[in-house]
Write a protein that holds these residues in place. Structure first.
Motif, PDB file in Angstrom:
ATOM      1  N   ASN A   9       0.858  -1.173   0.000  1.00 21.97           N
ATOM      2  CA  ASN A   9       0.000   0.000   0.000  1.00 21.97           C
ATOM      3  C   ASN A   9       0.900   1.232   0.000  1.00 21.97           C
ATOM      4  O   ASN A   9       1.555   1.524   0.997  1.00 21.97           O
ATOM      5  N   LEU A  10       0.944   1.933  -1.134  1.00 20.04           N
ATOM      6  CA  LEU A  10       1.848   3.065  -1.290  1.00 20.04           C
ATOM      7  C   LEU A  10       1.055   4.363  -1.463  1.00 20.04           C
ATOM      8  O   LEU A  10      -0.026   4.377  -2.065  1.00 20.04           O
ATOM      9  N   THR A  11       1.639   5.444  -0.943  1.00 16.94           N
ATOM     10  CA  THR A  11       0.980   6.749  -0.977  1.00 16.94           C
ATOM     11  C   THR A  11       1.298   7.495  -2.268  1.00 16.94           C
ATOM     12  O   THR A  11       2.442   7.487  -2.736  1.00 16.94           O
ATOM     13  N   ILE A  12       0.282   8.154  -2.837  1.00 19.75           N
ATOM     14  CA  ILE A  12       0.482   8.953  -4.043  1.00 19.75           C
ATOM     15  C   ILE A  12       1.172  10.264  -3.670  1.00 19.75           C
ATOM     16  O   ILE A  12       0.646  11.056  -2.885  1.00 19.75           O
ATOM     17  N   ASN A  13       2.357  10.481  -4.221  1.00 14.59           N
ATOM     18  CA  ASN A  13       3.107  11.723  -3.988  1.00 14.59           C
ATOM     19  C   ASN A  13       2.656  12.832  -4.927  1.00 14.59           C
ATOM     20  O   ASN A  13       2.449  13.971  -4.512  1.00 14.59           O
ATOM     21  N   TYR A  21       3.079   9.109  -9.260  1.00 13.00           N
ATOM     22  CA  TYR A  21       4.291   8.629  -8.605  1.00 13.00           C
ATOM     23  C   TYR A  21       3.977   8.308  -7.149  1.00 13.00           C
ATOM     24  O   TYR A  21       3.414   9.130  -6.418  1.00 13.00           O
ATOM     25  N   LEU A  22       4.344   7.092  -6.748  1.00 13.00           N
ATOM     26  CA  LEU A  22       4.064   6.590  -5.408  1.00 13.00           C
ATOM     27  C   LEU A  22       5.334   6.591  -4.574  1.00 13.00           C
ATOM     28  O   LEU A  22       6.428   6.346  -5.087  1.00 13.00           O
ATOM     29  N   GLU A  29      10.678   6.927  -5.511  1.00 14.24           N
ATOM     30  CA  GLU A  29       9.331   6.895  -6.065  1.00 14.24           C
ATOM     31  C   GLU A  29       9.240   5.819  -7.138  1.00 14.24           C
ATOM     32  O   GLU A  29      10.240   5.432  -7.731  1.00 14.24           O
ATOM     33  N   LEU A  32       3.067   4.603 -11.156  1.00 16.64           N
ATOM     34  CA  LEU A  32       1.867   3.825 -11.425  1.00 16.64           C
ATOM     35  C   LEU A  32       1.287   4.392 -12.723  1.00 16.64           C
ATOM     36  O   LEU A  32       0.758   5.515 -12.732  1.00 16.64           O
ATOM     37  N   GLU A  41      -8.469   9.375  -7.831  1.00 16.47           N
ATOM     38  CA  GLU A  41      -7.426   9.427  -6.808  1.00 16.47           C
ATOM     39  C   GLU A  41      -6.930  10.862  -6.624  1.00 16.47           C
ATOM     40  O   GLU A  41      -7.023  11.698  -7.530  1.00 16.47           O
ATOM     41  N   GLU A  43      -3.639  13.244  -4.320  1.00 13.61           N
ATOM     42  CA  GLU A  43      -2.377  13.157  -3.577  1.00 13.61           C
ATOM     43  C   GLU A  43      -2.654  12.807  -2.123  1.00 13.61           C
ATOM     44  O   GLU A  43      -3.576  13.334  -1.504  1.00 13.61           O
ATOM     45  N   GLU A  46      -3.712   6.217  -0.552  1.00 13.43           N
ATOM     46  CA  GLU A  46      -2.946   4.980  -0.624  1.00 13.43           C
ATOM     47  C   GLU A  46      -3.526   4.085  -1.714  1.00 13.43           C
ATOM     48  O   GLU A  46      -4.749   4.007  -1.870  1.00 13.43           O
TER      49      GLU A  46
END
Length: 277
Positions: A9-13, A21-22, A29, A32, A41, A43, A46
């Motif tokens: 589970n990665l956060t969107i930067n 980019y996660l 990074e 995706l 989605e 920023e 997740e």
């Protein structure tokens, strides 16, 4: 990159024209691609993704899940074979590459093989390894006769069907004890028949101690235990019985008579079912 080969589970930067980019745990990074975004989605959200490398060996995230993660086994089909290795279908846009040096034997397109997903730390990419015995341990001594297990059927040989248990133990179902088709890549409930001195296991499709019948009756009973019901009866067309069971109508009637007498089946005008009483 500890996320390589795993579901995370990665956060969107941030967003770009190419996708999102996660954030990775090491401060870097991973992209995706836009095709995996729903468009809703933002920023800080997740996203559950699988991280591997694209055709240019760059890290990339996808929302699809492969048939096997890092350090997992799966039965995969060879899509292309070259002099350098084989490309396996593992459910992602980019096939999993098995280098020639990691093959247990030569592969053929369209055939299925037991593959372990490994990390090649020299190239920082995921590869497949078919030399499965490098990862096999002797089964513990508590694998005694009658012990119930779940097994992945991964290869058919002259002796029978090879089975992988718990991603680390190897077993065999002998061909002369198989009375139904077994699909390579399927998971089956099995029972230990014997634990050998080398730690390998002899397995069987039926619980230890269950009464065995002749081959035809065993075939019917095995199919019933798998499907629960067979639409065959003493009025069925001989050609239909032959197509389903590979036996004559006379032999079929003898078999169901034996099983009915032993209270293993229930007969009805519609067909045969397992006696659960």
């Amino acid at each position: 990159m500890k996320e390589l080969g795993l579901i995370s589970n990665l956060t969107i930067n941030r967003f770009t024209d190419f996708g999102a980019y996660l954030a990775l745990s090491d401060g870097g990074e991973v992209l995706l691609p836009k095709g995996y975004l729903k468009g809703e989605e933002k920023e800080g959200d997740e996203v559950e993704v699988f991280v591997y490398t694209d055709s240019e060996d760059r890290p990339v995230a996808v929302t699809q899940k492969p048939l096997a993660l890092l350090d997992d086994f799966a039965v995969l089909e060879a899509k292309e074979v070259t002099k350098f290795g084989a490309f396996m279908d593992w459910g992602l846009p980019k096939d999993l590459f098995v280098p020639k040096g990691e093959m247990a034997k030569n592969m053929e397109v369209g055939q299925k093989y037991l593959i372990r997903v490994c990390a090649d730390f020299k190239s920082n990419r995921l590869i497949g390894v078919s030399k499965y015995r490098d990862f096999i341990d002797p089964a513990p001594k508590y694998y005694e006769p009658g012990y119930e297990v779940e097994g992945l059927i991964f290869e058919k040989t002259e002796l029978g069907y090879k089975v992988l248990l718990e991603d680390r133990y190897e077993g065999l179902i002998y061909a002369n004890e198989v009375f139904q088709p077994l699909e390579i890549g399927s998971n089956r409930k099995l029972w230990v028949k014997k634990r050998r001195e080398d730690g390998k296991l002899d397995l069987q499709l039926l619980p230890v101690g269950r009464v065995k019948y002749d081959e035809g009756s065993e075939k019917i009973l095995s199919l019933l235990e798998e499907k629960g019901f067979l639409p065959l009866h003493d009025k069925s067309d001989p050609a239909e019985i032959q197509a389903v069971l590979g036996m004559s109508k006379k032999h079929f009637k003898q078999c169901i008579g034996q099983l009915f007498k032993a209270r293993q089946i229930v007969l009805s005008p519609e067909g045969i079912s397992v006696n659960r009483d």
